[in-house]
Design a protein around this motif. Structure first.
Motif, PDB file in Angstrom:
ATOM      1  N   THR A  20       5.564  31.864  21.350  1.00 41.29           N
ATOM      2  CA  THR A  20       5.653  31.731  19.938  1.00 41.29           C
ATOM      3  C   THR A  20       6.760  32.604  19.556  1.00 41.29           C
ATOM      4  O   THR A  20       7.207  33.520  20.163  1.00 41.29           O
ATOM      5  CB  THR A  20       4.414  32.231  19.107  1.00 41.29           C
ATOM      6  N   TRP A  31       2.066  32.711  12.292  1.00 42.30           N
ATOM      7  CA  TRP A  31       2.836  31.747  12.994  1.00 42.30           C
ATOM      8  C   TRP A  31       2.787  30.322  12.698  1.00 42.30           C
ATOM      9  O   TRP A  31       3.858  29.764  12.488  1.00 42.30           O
ATOM     10  CB  TRP A  31       2.515  31.932  14.704  1.00 42.30           C
ATOM     11  N   GLU A  33       1.864  27.666  14.467  1.00 36.58           N
ATOM     12  CA  GLU A  33       2.756  26.940  15.442  1.00 36.58           C
ATOM     13  C   GLU A  33       1.628  26.161  16.173  1.00 36.58           C
ATOM     14  O   GLU A  33       0.526  26.564  16.447  1.00 36.58           O
ATOM     15  CB  GLU A  33       3.592  27.796  16.209  1.00 36.58           C
ATOM     16  N   GLU A  34       2.088  25.068  16.314  1.00 33.35           N
ATOM     17  CA  GLU A  34       1.068  24.103  17.277  1.00 33.35           C
ATOM     18  C   GLU A  34       1.803  23.445  18.319  1.00 33.35           C
ATOM     19  O   GLU A  34       3.072  22.986  18.057  1.00 33.35           O
ATOM     20  CB  GLU A  34       0.602  22.842  16.224  1.00 33.35           C
ATOM     21  N   TYR A  35       1.210  23.453  19.567  1.00 34.17           N
ATOM     22  CA  TYR A  35       1.998  22.794  20.906  1.00 34.17           C
ATOM     23  C   TYR A  35       0.891  21.895  21.296  1.00 34.17           C
ATOM     24  O   TYR A  35      -0.246  22.042  21.099  1.00 34.17           O
ATOM     25  CB  TYR A  35       2.084  24.152  21.625  1.00 34.17           C
ATOM     26  N   SER A 116      -2.965  25.475  18.589  1.00 31.73           N
ATOM     27  CA  SER A 116      -2.164  26.131  17.476  1.00 31.73           C
ATOM     28  C   SER A 116      -2.708  27.479  17.389  1.00 31.73           C
ATOM     29  O   SER A 116      -3.836  27.770  17.339  1.00 31.73           O
ATOM     30  CB  SER A 116      -3.197  25.344  16.145  1.00 31.73           C
TER      31      SER A 116
END
Length: 121
Positions: A20, A31, A33-35, A116
């Motif tokens: 991240t 964060w 953030e999703e991957y 996530s």
């Protein structure tokens, strides 16, 4: 200084696949953030390491979370929530938790991991 420069590393079976962004000077990073990554059928575990970036020396491990294949099988719709960090070094005390959402998508032949990394405290 009372704050950290945290970021996360996500590993599948000890192979780092995601890093991240670093959130500077905070103990409560966000964060959001999703991957999504391919998941090998033979995977055993997913580990999320919360790190403290350090410009002058090696980055410190704040703590980690390990999610096993069996834990994911117990949550077919995925896992979402706050998880307490555990220590990497048995001599270090760890405090804190991370908010994650982890789910496995697809069938045996073409499974993907959606991860996530939301926030920590």
């Amino acid at each position: 200084t009372g704050s950290s420069d945290p970021y996360c590393i996500v590993k599948i079976d000890d192979e780092a696949i995601i890093r991240t962004a670093t959130v500077w000077k905070t103990l409560s990073p966000f964060w959001g953030e999703e991957y999504e990554v391919q998941l090998q059928p033979s995977f055993h575990s997913i580990s999320i390491y919360v790190m403290d970036e350090d410009a002058l020396s090696r980055d410190d491990v704040i703590g980690k979370v390990c999610i096993t294949r069996d834990m994911l099988a117990e949550h077919p719709k995925g896992y979402s929530g706050w998880v307490s960090l555990s220590e990497v070094d048995p001599d270090e005390e760890v405090q804190g938790e991370i908010h994650l959402r982890v789910e496995v998508l697809g069938s045996q032949g073409g499974r993907r991991l959606r991860c996530s990394v939301l926030e920590a405290r």
